[in-house]
Design a protein around this motif. Sequence first.
Motif, mmCIF file in Angstrom:
data_model
loop_
_atom_site.group_PDB
_atom_site.id
_atom_site.type_symbol
_atom_site.label_atom_id
_atom_site.label_comp_id
_atom_site.label_asym_id
_atom_site.label_seq_id
_atom_site.Cartn_x
_atom_site.Cartn_y
_atom_site.Cartn_z
ATOM 1 N N ALA A 786 0.814 -1.210 0.000
ATOM 2 C CA ALA A 786 0.000 0.000 0.000
ATOM 3 C C ALA A 786 0.849 1.263 0.000
ATOM 4 O O ALA A 786 0.569 2.212 -0.747
ATOM 5 C CB ALA A 786 -0.945 -0.008 1.204
ATOM 6 N N ASP A 787 1.884 1.303 0.856
ATOM 7 C CA ASP A 787 2.687 2.521 0.947
ATOM 8 C C ASP A 787 3.441 2.789 -0.355
ATOM 9 O O ASP A 787 3.647 3.948 -0.740
ATOM 10 C CB ASP A 787 3.657 2.447 2.124
ATOM 11 C CG ASP A 787 4.585 1.233 2.054
ATOM 12 O OD1 ASP A 787 4.318 0.325 1.231
ATOM 13 O OD2 ASP A 787 5.567 1.191 2.823
ATOM 14 N N ARG A 788 3.847 1.738 -1.066
ATOM 15 C CA ARG A 788 4.547 1.929 -2.326
ATOM 16 C C ARG A 788 3.610 2.520 -3.379
ATOM 17 O O ARG A 788 4.005 3.407 -4.153
ATOM 18 C CB ARG A 788 5.122 0.604 -2.827
ATOM 19 C CG ARG A 788 6.010 0.749 -4.057
ATOM 20 C CD ARG A 788 6.477 -0.603 -4.568
ATOM 21 N NE ARG A 788 7.183 -1.356 -3.539
ATOM 22 C CZ ARG A 788 7.557 -2.627 -3.682
ATOM 23 N NH1 ARG A 788 7.274 -3.278 -4.804
ATOM 24 N NH2 ARG A 788 8.199 -3.247 -2.703
ATOM 25 N N ILE A 789 2.383 2.047 -3.412
ATOM 26 C CA ILE A 789 1.405 2.585 -4.372
ATOM 27 C C ILE A 789 1.126 4.047 -4.070
ATOM 28 O O ILE A 789 1.120 4.899 -4.971
ATOM 29 C CB ILE A 789 0.111 1.756 -4.334
ATOM 30 C CG1 ILE A 789 0.382 0.315 -4.771
ATOM 31 C CG2 ILE A 789 -0.951 2.387 -5.232
ATOM 32 C CD1 ILE A 789 -0.815 -0.616 -4.623
ATOM 33 N N GLU A 790 0.887 4.371 -2.805
ATOM 34 C CA GLU A 790 0.578 5.750 -2.438
ATOM 35 C C GLU A 790 1.735 6.681 -2.780
ATOM 36 O O GLU A 790 1.521 7.797 -3.277
ATOM 37 C CB GLU A 790 0.249 5.829 -0.951
ATOM 38 C CG GLU A 790 -1.046 5.131 -0.571
ATOM 39 C CD GLU A 790 -1.323 5.219 0.921
ATOM 40 O OE1 GLU A 790 -1.182 6.323 1.486
ATOM 41 O OE2 GLU A 790 -1.658 4.193 1.532
ATOM 42 N N ALA A 791 2.954 6.228 -2.528
ATOM 43 C CA ALA A 791 4.118 7.072 -2.828
ATOM 44 C C ALA A 791 4.249 7.291 -4.329
ATOM 45 O O ALA A 791 4.530 8.410 -4.782
ATOM 46 C CB ALA A 791 5.379 6.424 -2.270
ATOM 47 N N ALA A 792 4.059 6.232 -5.117
ATOM 48 C CA ALA A 792 4.179 6.356 -6.570
ATOM 49 C C ALA A 792 3.109 7.284 -7.131
ATOM 50 O O ALA A 792 3.380 8.127 -7.991
ATOM 51 C CB ALA A 792 4.091 4.976 -7.227
ATOM 52 N N VAL A 793 1.890 7.165 -6.637
ATOM 53 C CA VAL A 793 0.805 8.045 -7.085
ATOM 54 C C VAL A 793 1.112 9.484 -6.695
ATOM 55 O O VAL A 793 0.924 10.416 -7.490
ATOM 56 C CB VAL A 793 -0.545 7.591 -6.491
ATOM 57 C CG1 VAL A 793 -1.625 8.640 -6.732
ATOM 58 C CG2 VAL A 793 -0.975 6.250 -7.088
ATOM 59 N N GLY A 794 1.594 9.678 -5.474
ATOM 60 C CA GLY A 794 1.870 11.029 -4.991
ATOM 61 C C GLY A 794 2.949 11.744 -5.773
ATOM 62 O O GLY A 794 2.953 12.980 -5.858
ATOM 63 N N ARG A 795 3.880 10.988 -6.374
ATOM 64 C CA ARG A 795 4.965 11.609 -7.147
ATOM 65 C C ARG A 795 4.547 11.933 -8.583
ATOM 66 O O ARG A 795 5.325 12.550 -9.319
ATOM 67 C CB ARG A 795 6.188 10.691 -7.156
ATOM 68 C CG ARG A 795 6.881 10.564 -5.804
ATOM 69 C CD ARG A 795 8.253 9.915 -5.941
ATOM 70 N NE ARG A 795 8.168 8.525 -6.398
ATOM 71 C CZ ARG A 795 8.129 7.476 -5.593
ATOM 72 N NH1 ARG A 795 8.144 7.656 -4.277
ATOM 73 N NH2 ARG A 795 8.095 6.247 -6.080
ATOM 74 N N GLN A 796 3.360 11.526 -8.985
ATOM 75 C CA GLN A 796 2.864 11.789 -10.339
ATOM 76 C C GLN A 796 1.577 12.617 -10.250
ATOM 77 O O GLN A 796 0.496 12.063 -10.041
ATOM 78 C CB GLN A 796 2.617 10.475 -11.078
ATOM 79 C CG GLN A 796 3.870 9.715 -11.437
ATOM 80 C CD GLN A 796 4.701 10.458 -12.459
ATOM 81 O OE1 GLN A 796 4.186 11.127 -13.350
ATOM 82 N NE2 GLN A 796 6.019 10.367 -12.334
ATOM 83 N N PRO A 797 1.653 13.939 -10.406
ATOM 84 C CA PRO A 797 0.472 14.791 -10.213
ATOM 85 C C PRO A 797 -0.708 14.413 -11.100
ATOM 86 O O PRO A 797 -1.870 14.471 -10.655
ATOM 87 C CB PRO A 797 0.992 16.196 -10.557
ATOM 88 C CG PRO A 797 2.462 16.121 -10.337
ATOM 89 C CD PRO A 797 2.866 14.727 -10.695
ATOM 90 N N ASP A 798 -0.443 14.043 -12.352
ATOM 91 C CA ASP A 798 -1.546 13.699 -13.239
ATOM 92 C C ASP A 798 -2.256 12.431 -12.773
ATOM 93 O O ASP A 798 -3.488 12.343 -12.807
ATOM 94 C CB ASP A 798 -1.039 13.506 -14.671
ATOM 95 C CG ASP A 798 -0.597 14.817 -15.307
ATOM 96 O OD1 ASP A 798 -1.191 15.860 -14.971
ATOM 97 O OD2 ASP A 798 0.348 14.810 -16.122
ATOM 98 N N VAL A 799 -1.480 11.450 -12.345
ATOM 99 C CA VAL A 799 -2.075 10.213 -11.843
ATOM 100 C C VAL A 799 -2.853 10.489 -10.562
ATOM 101 O O VAL A 799 -3.969 9.987 -10.379
ATOM 102 C CB VAL A 799 -0.984 9.152 -11.601
ATOM 103 C CG1 VAL A 799 -1.592 7.883 -11.003
ATOM 104 C CG2 VAL A 799 -0.258 8.827 -12.896
#
Length: 830
Positions: A786-799
């Motif tokens: 979960a934390d990896r998904i949230e971090a990856a999403v957070g680093r991509q503003p469009d996503v």
Amino acid sequence: MSAMSGVADSIPEHSNCDQSWQRPFREACELIAPVWPLDQWIAVNPFWGMRDLPAEQADDSFQERGGFSLLMPVAFYREAWQQGRIQPEDLAASVAESGERRDPSWYLEWLDRASARESHKHENAQASVTVSILDTFAGDGTAEPLVQIVSDQVARVCGAFFDQRQARWSAEEHVSGESAGLFGFWLDSVRQDLALDFTTGLAGVRAFFRAVPDNRDRAVSQATAALGLSDDELLALCHSLLLRVNGWASWCRGLDWRGALEGRHSDRLGELLAVMLVWEAAALRFASVVQKNQLERSRSRHGMHRQDRRPRWVWQRALEFGYQKALFSTLKNGPNNSWAPAPPPAIPDAQAVFCIDVRSEVMRRHLEAVMPRVQTLGFAGFFGMPVAHQRHGPFEPVRRLPGLLPAPYRLIDTRGNLRADLAENRARDQREITRETVRKAKYSSLSTFTLVETTGLAWAWKLIKDTLKRGRTRPKTDDQETLLVHELGGDPLMDPEKTALVANMLRGMSLTDGFAPLLVFVGHGSHTDNNPHQAGLECGACGGQSGGVSARLAAKLFNDPMVRAGLSEQGIRIPDHTWAVAAEHCTVTDRVTFADRDQVPHTHLQKLADLEDGFRQAGARARNERAESLRLGEGQENGESDSLTEAMETRTRDWSEVRPEWGLAGNAAIIFAKRSRTRGCDLAGRVFLHDYDPLSDEDGQSLESLLAAPLLVANWINLQYFGSVTVPDVYGAGNKLLHSVVGGHVGVVEGNGSDLRIGLPLQSVHDGTCWRHEPLRLTVVIDAPADRIEAAVGRQPDVAALVENAWVFVHRMAEHGIERYQNGAWHRVA
């Protein structure tokens, strides 16, 4: 910041005039999504410009500014309920998620009431909009409303300006200096239109346009000053005006988008919006006090009926819950339903890397069934090769990568030496000169009729062959040699650069060890005839082109000894006995054709022959599965009839066939996980499958790359199909039978219409009786912490915008089931 975020920012502002209109003017331009030319057509999320708004709020804006809803008519949801596609538990889950305190039974009663009202009053027809003063000039019963006259006039000017193939002279040849560009071309046209006062019903409007400044920015400044609107009101007006000519607005946005990717300045959409604002100022000049008061009353009522649209969103979400429930059940109850990490597999006999396209899911499933020792993987169909392809002859390079990305490299066809290349170029130049001569004669006012009279019989044999469906044979795989060079400078790539390309590709598909003796890169393409929208059936990751060229390049680099040496230094060791080959999957016939067979070592020929036989069996099973949806009759359980094979082959050369295949109709989800998570599951050709191994991506960089590219591509495809079904009059291309191609590859118009029709043709999503695509927002399933998904999403503003505003729904494969991400937390749902 992603490649897309900076596109709109590339348009410079002008400081030589009043700046007060610049912000809403530019923001309105950013709300329009781009489109691509027909020969490079890719699916585009038509709501991309609204991604920073919640989906329901975007729907409100479209209702108030464009008069249309993003959702289906109420009758569609009533039918889904009656057919069982929406179950009571789906409705209850949707009501709970909405936060409404009403009981689900209220929504059932609402559905009956709203359906009855809709059938009597046609509520879902495009509503009248009064945002512009143009809307207050209604027709007198015989004449068209002024807003329609203006939209048609602007659209016809755009057609003339952007037509660089069928037009007899270029627009640029007739405008220069201050008048250069679309705005100047339009201004000249209205000033010279002697019938303008009569056709618009505005006496003196031509004289009004003579007084408009030639400079676009001064004209816009003057127009906005006359309108006297606040920033928010001006933004709403600008967006509404662009939606009146949405097709051409999207085309202009595409020109600006591609210009920014290539480092060129382009502001065609700003010019188009300037045209519409000057028309708005002209209409205001001739409007009566009654009309102005009518407009003010209409603007004051905006937002009053937003709550009335909430129930339909509850039903839309219930439909999506129904699909997600079935998908999660399939994943959990499939042959590999253990959620514990799978043990390392034995080395397979062969590995086949497919595009993530939903059509590949069908072929992969059947190939695995007939050849259990073959491993299939999913990866973007351009195989990480960001190239523009330069063929021999006087042709522009063709981009073979996602439309979101720039092409840093060029792949050049070569005969192996300079003399042979020059000879081939001269031959193709001459053929193209001949074609262009005939093309000019066809459209010239002096020769257009005489050409038909004198050469008509020469075309008779071709017409007969085409009518008998014998005019084309299945295209052969291109075995042309190629040279890979830098786009800027033209220098060949060095070995470390080639190594980096292959390393990124292999890491992106989580294939860094366990290589099989035979590795196949399977691109895909669609072979049809007389189909302006053929590129829409090709590989979207290849820029609307077939994937065979990218597959050949990937295989060539993979087999390069110097590249393998460089990979070994990075810890990716490819066995000497592993060989890569390229193939192309025709999605109309489900036939797979291999390239460069003559280069395969003799030690691998039997393995290749076995794999080809497996593909033949898998193709037969795939054709059987698709037969019913194409109304070709049901296939056989363990084989297929010759008539079915011939029927699908015929579709590739039938110039009257409007539905050669269903393309990506039905797409609804994307899964990022190892194939072992989904192998053996029948996903019905509705799911994008991209391989991802969470154990080899502890820092989350690979996941972030997947969310920034494949996920966005899937979202664009998903909402392109969504909009073509829910708002076909605005975001669909209309009836194929009425299409006329504009400017060679610019786009199509329908019938005697003048606005460019974008999106998918009706025949691509409807079979004449019912919709073949069910409009569902994309369901995303990721096998990662979960934390990896949230971090990856957070680093991509469009996503992050897509996730937070409910344009996509993110889920993860947890230890004991499926969890959904909602409001910053994970919730068990299956």
